[in-house]
Design an enzyme around this catalytic site. Structure first.
Site, PDB file in Angstrom:
ATOM      1  N   VAL A  28      16.658   1.406  15.432  1.00 31.37           N
ATOM      2  CA  VAL A  28      17.828   1.882  16.173  1.00 31.37           C
ATOM      3  C   VAL A  28      19.074   2.042  15.295  1.00 31.37           C
ATOM      4  O   VAL A  28      19.787   3.052  15.414  1.00 31.37           O
ATOM      5  CB  VAL A  28      18.096   0.976  17.409  1.00 31.37           C
ATOM      6  CG1 VAL A  28      18.471  -0.435  17.024  1.00 31.37           C
ATOM      7  CG2 VAL A  28      19.167   1.573  18.293  1.00 31.37           C
ATOM      8  N   LEU A  71       4.854 -10.231   4.164  1.00 29.50           N
ATOM      9  CA  LEU A  71       5.632  -9.266   4.955  1.00 29.50           C
ATOM     10  C   LEU A  71       4.866  -7.978   5.238  1.00 29.50           C
ATOM     11  O   LEU A  71       5.313  -7.169   6.055  1.00 29.50           O
ATOM     12  CB  LEU A  71       6.934  -8.882   4.225  1.00 29.50           C
ATOM     13  CG  LEU A  71       8.022  -9.945   4.165  1.00 29.50           C
ATOM     14  CD1 LEU A  71       7.864 -10.822   2.950  1.00 29.50           C
ATOM     15  CD2 LEU A  71       9.395  -9.312   4.161  1.00 29.50           C
ATOM     16  N   ALA A  72       3.742  -7.742   4.533  1.00 34.28           N
ATOM     17  CA  ALA A  72       3.020  -6.480   4.728  1.00 34.28           C
ATOM     18  C   ALA A  72       2.617  -6.358   6.189  1.00 34.28           C
ATOM     19  O   ALA A  72       1.971  -7.252   6.734  1.00 34.28           O
ATOM     20  CB  ALA A  72       1.783  -6.432   3.840  1.00 34.28           C
ATOM     21  N   ALA A  73       3.015  -5.284   6.818  1.00 36.14           N
ATOM     22  CA  ALA A  73       2.698  -5.095   8.237  1.00 36.14           C
ATOM     23  C   ALA A  73       3.066  -3.685   8.653  1.00 36.14           C
ATOM     24  O   ALA A  73       3.849  -3.001   7.988  1.00 36.14           O
ATOM     25  CB  ALA A  73       3.496  -6.096   9.088  1.00 36.14           C
ATOM     26  N   ASP A  83       0.829  -1.216   0.000  1.00 38.40           N
ATOM     27  CA  ASP A  83       0.000   0.000   0.000  1.00 38.40           C
ATOM     28  C   ASP A  83       0.864   1.268   0.000  1.00 38.40           C
ATOM     29  O   ASP A  83       0.335   2.378   0.008  1.00 38.40           O
ATOM     30  CB  ASP A  83      -0.981   0.002   1.188  1.00 38.40           C
ATOM     31  CG  ASP A  83      -0.304   0.229   2.523  1.00 38.40           C
ATOM     32  OD1 ASP A  83       0.948   0.218   2.586  1.00 38.40           O
ATOM     33  OD2 ASP A  83      -1.022   0.412   3.529  1.00 38.40           O
ATOM     34  N   LEU A  84       2.169   1.090   0.011  1.00 33.03           N
ATOM     35  CA  LEU A  84       3.151   2.186  -0.043  1.00 33.03           C
ATOM     36  C   LEU A  84       3.019   3.138   1.155  1.00 33.03           C
ATOM     37  O   LEU A  84       3.411   4.298   1.068  1.00 33.03           O
ATOM     38  CB  LEU A  84       3.067   2.957  -1.375  1.00 33.03           C
ATOM     39  CG  LEU A  84       3.242   2.093  -2.632  1.00 33.03           C
ATOM     40  CD1 LEU A  84       3.270   2.972  -3.882  1.00 33.03           C
ATOM     41  CD2 LEU A  84       4.527   1.266  -2.566  1.00 33.03           C
ATOM     42  N   SER A  85       2.490   2.635   2.269  1.00 30.59           N
ATOM     43  CA  SER A  85       2.402   3.485   3.462  1.00 30.59           C
ATOM     44  C   SER A  85       3.802   3.828   3.962  1.00 30.59           C
ATOM     45  O   SER A  85       4.043   4.940   4.420  1.00 30.59           O
ATOM     46  CB  SER A  85       1.579   2.819   4.560  1.00 30.59           C
ATOM     47  OG  SER A  85       2.022   1.502   4.792  1.00 30.59           O
ATOM     48  N   TYR A 115       2.494  -4.751  18.902  1.00 29.39           N
ATOM     49  CA  TYR A 115       3.174  -5.267  17.710  1.00 29.39           C
ATOM     50  C   TYR A 115       3.487  -6.753  17.890  1.00 29.39           C
ATOM     51  O   TYR A 115       3.171  -7.573  17.015  1.00 29.39           O
ATOM     52  CB  TYR A 115       4.474  -4.488  17.461  1.00 29.39           C
ATOM     53  CG  TYR A 115       5.357  -5.122  16.405  1.00 29.39           C
ATOM     54  CD1 TYR A 115       4.999  -5.102  15.064  1.00 29.39           C
ATOM     55  CD2 TYR A 115       6.552  -5.762  16.759  1.00 29.39           C
ATOM     56  CE1 TYR A 115       5.805  -5.699  14.088  1.00 29.39           C
ATOM     57  CE2 TYR A 115       7.362  -6.357  15.798  1.00 29.39           C
ATOM     58  CZ  TYR A 115       6.975  -6.323  14.468  1.00 29.39           C
ATOM     59  OH  TYR A 115       7.770  -6.921  13.510  1.00 29.39           O
TER      60      TYR A 115
HETATM   61  P1  NAD Z   1       8.750  -2.058   6.160  1.00 31.30           P
HETATM   62  O1  NAD Z   1       7.850  -1.080   6.833  1.00 31.30           O
HETATM   63  O2  NAD Z   1       9.869  -1.536   5.343  1.00 31.30           O
HETATM   64  O3  NAD Z   1       7.878  -3.061   5.266  1.00 31.30           O
HETATM   65  C1  NAD Z   1       6.513  -3.281   5.443  1.00 31.30           C
HETATM   66  C2  NAD Z   1       5.835  -3.004   4.108  1.00 31.30           C
HETATM   67  O4  NAD Z   1       4.441  -3.307   4.237  1.00 31.30           O
HETATM   68  C3  NAD Z   1       5.942  -1.536   3.688  1.00 31.30           C
HETATM   69  O5  NAD Z   1       6.413  -1.455   2.347  1.00 31.30           O
HETATM   70  C4  NAD Z   1       4.525  -1.002   3.798  1.00 31.30           C
HETATM   71  O6  NAD Z   1       4.233   0.001   2.837  1.00 31.30           O
HETATM   72  C5  NAD Z   1       3.709  -2.276   3.595  1.00 31.30           C
HETATM   73  N1  NAD Z   1       2.383  -2.233   4.213  1.00 31.30           N
HETATM   74  C6  NAD Z   1       2.045  -1.747   5.443  1.00 31.30           C
HETATM   75  N2  NAD Z   1       0.721  -1.862   5.633  1.00 31.30           N
HETATM   76  C7  NAD Z   1       0.204  -2.453   4.509  1.00 31.30           C
HETATM   77  C8  NAD Z   1      -1.110  -2.823   4.095  1.00 31.30           C
HETATM   78  N3  NAD Z   1      -2.167  -2.611   4.887  1.00 31.30           N
HETATM   79  N4  NAD Z   1      -1.263  -3.401   2.883  1.00 31.30           N
HETATM   80  C9  NAD Z   1      -0.189  -3.588   2.061  1.00 31.30           C
HETATM   81  N5  NAD Z   1       1.066  -3.246   2.395  1.00 31.30           N
HETATM   82  C10 NAD Z   1       1.263  -2.691   3.603  1.00 31.30           C
HETATM   83  O7  NAD Z   1       9.313  -3.024   7.303  1.00 31.30           O
HETATM   84  P2  NAD Z   1      10.299  -4.273   7.198  1.00 31.30           P
HETATM   85  O8  NAD Z   1      11.312  -4.068   8.249  1.00 31.30           O
HETATM   86  O9  NAD Z   1      10.709  -4.537   5.813  1.00 31.30           O
HETATM   87  O10 NAD Z   1       9.331  -5.442   7.709  1.00 31.30           O
HETATM   88  C11 NAD Z   1       8.798  -6.404   6.826  1.00 31.30           C
HETATM   89  C12 NAD Z   1       8.224  -7.547   7.634  1.00 31.30           C
HETATM   90  O11 NAD Z   1       9.263  -8.148   8.399  1.00 31.30           O
HETATM   91  C13 NAD Z   1       7.128  -7.150   8.619  1.00 31.30           C
HETATM   92  O12 NAD Z   1       6.147  -8.150   8.619  1.00 31.30           O
HETATM   93  C14 NAD Z   1       7.856  -7.140   9.960  1.00 31.30           C
HETATM   94  O13 NAD Z   1       6.978  -7.415  11.026  1.00 31.30           O
HETATM   95  C15 NAD Z   1       8.863  -8.238   9.748  1.00 31.30           C
HETATM   96  N6  NAD Z   1      10.049  -8.117  10.605  1.00 31.30           N
HETATM   97  C16 NAD Z   1      10.946  -7.094  10.401  1.00 31.30           C
HETATM   98  C17 NAD Z   1      12.057  -7.013  11.222  1.00 31.30           C
HETATM   99  C18 NAD Z   1      13.092  -5.927  11.073  1.00 31.30           C
HETATM  100  O14 NAD Z   1      13.953  -5.842  11.944  1.00 31.30           O
HETATM  101  N7  NAD Z   1      13.064  -5.117  10.020  1.00 31.30           N
HETATM  102  C19 NAD Z   1      12.252  -7.957  12.239  1.00 31.30           C
HETATM  103  C20 NAD Z   1      11.309  -8.957  12.399  1.00 31.30           C
HETATM  104  C21 NAD Z   1      10.229  -9.037  11.563  1.00 31.30           C
END
Ligand code: NAD
Length: 309
Positions: free
Chosen positions: A183, A71-73, A32-34, A139
């Site tokens: 961080v 991964l969307a979250a 969704d590019l949020s 979360y």
């Molecule tokens: P990020 O925010 O870069 O990626 C999440 C993506 O999901 C974003 O591009 C966002 O636009 C998209 N998104 C958010 N809400 C949405 C919706 N309703 N519909 C469609 N897309 C949506 O974060 P990230 O670090 O790349 O995390 C990706 C996944 O990995 C997540 O599920 C996160 O919980 C998990 N994760 C990340 C880490 C970390 O340290 N980065 C650690 C553990 C788990």
């Protein structure tokens, strides 16, 4: 193979999408590019802008897909404390919507990218996958609920499911918002500009920082590995680093001289986190390859956001 990646324009999603596309796979993305950035994706990837709760869109995107990476979250612990309903809608509701759609369309495997945050505080370290989860933020609760939904719906409908509990991932391309920033990019940016580093707690808390390339290796293996159905697998570095030590390494790599301020009012989450990687090594042939000092240097050199004022 044909893949759908939800959250494909995000930090981890885009790195995974680019890797799979470079290997010659057909990759579709939904985001969704949020927070995601479509420019981080190679032109070979078919990206659709949309919400993970949009069932008709999912039905279309899932046609002929072999494996979905979910991964969307929403990904910020402090933000989730302020907006738990939003985290429930996207992280839990979105996962249920996706699992229903994969059931309707008929997809072989779903890989859920979950989080080491589900462990919370635990006496035993390193953290093994059979520890009883102890989530301490909305979360973490939302990621744990997503795990249960993926596992249960997969079991009921014969969809293979793999859950990866990723620890603190970092690397070039990580989102760096003005508030609630992760961080490592926050420390690097502040140190590079000789600013102020605010450390939550007394700095003795530890985390398992894992470099993006290692996480991508684990995610890619999870698509094809055998013997992983219904498995939950840690993905980390296996190394425990205190926040004080992280500050020291960040200062060293940037050559900066930031002011370091401790904020004892905010304990900064669990005391200790270190992933046990036995299962990942066995099932995914996983081997973390990038030490923190190298990963920090790569991040500083390859992520222009950190060096921009
Ligand atoms: P990020 O925010 O870069 O990626 C999440 C993506 O999901 C974003 O591009 C966002 O636009 C998209 N998104 C958010 N809400 C949405 C919706 N309703 N519909 C469609 N897309 C949506 O974060 P990230 O670090 O790349 O995390 C990706 C996944 O990995 C997540 O599920 C996160 O919980 C998990 N994760 C990340 C880490 C970390 O340290 N980065 C650690 C553990 C788990």
């Amino acid at each position: 193979m044909r893949f759908l990646i939800t959250g494909a324009a995000g930090f981890l999603g885009s790195a995974l999408a680019n890797r799979l596309a470079a290997e010659g796979h057909a990759v579709r993305g939904l985001d969704d590019l949020s927070t995601g950035n479509p420019q981080s994706l190679s032109p070979d990837i078919f990206l659709t802008r949309g919400d993970v709760n949009d069932r008709p869109k999912l039905w279309t995107l899932l046609q002929d897909v072999d494996c979905v990476f979910h991964l969307a979250a929403r990904v910020s612990v402090p933000e989730s404390v302020l907006y738990p309903r939003e985290y429930n809608t996207v992280n839990v509701g979105g996962t249920v919507t996706l699992m229903e759609a994969t059931r309707d369309v008929g997809v072989r495997r779903v890989v859920l990218v979950s989080s080491g945050a589900v462990y919370g505080d635990q006496k035993e370290q390193p953290l093994t996958e059979n520890a009883t989860p102890n989530p301490r933020s909305p979360y973490a609760v939302s990621k744990l609920a997503a795990e249960y939904y993926v596992r249960t719906i997969g079991m009921l409908w014969g969809i293979e499911t793999v859950i990866l509990r990723v620890f603190n991932a970092y690397g070039p391309g990580q989102h760096l918002p003005p508030v609630h920033a992760p961080v490592i990019p926050y420390f690097l940016r502040q140190a590079f500009h000789n600013g102020t580093l605010v450390v939550h707690g007394d700095g003795t808390q530890t985390r398992d920082y894992v470099y993006i390339d290692d996480v991508v290796n684990a995610m890619a293996s999870a698509a094809t590995a055998s013997g992983v159905d219904q498995k939950t697998i840690n993905v980390g570095s296996g190394v425990e680093t205190s926040t004080r030590d992280l500050v020291r390494q960040v200062v060293e790599v940037t050559g900066g001289s930031p002011e370091v301020v401790y904020n004892p009012r905010n304990e900064g989450g669990p005391r200790r986190m270190r992933a046990d990687l036995t299962l990942a090594r066995k099932l995914l042939s996983y081997q973390p390859l990038t030490p923190l000092s190298v990963g920090l240097r790569n991040t500083l050199e390859q992520d222009p956001k950190i060096r921009q004022n």
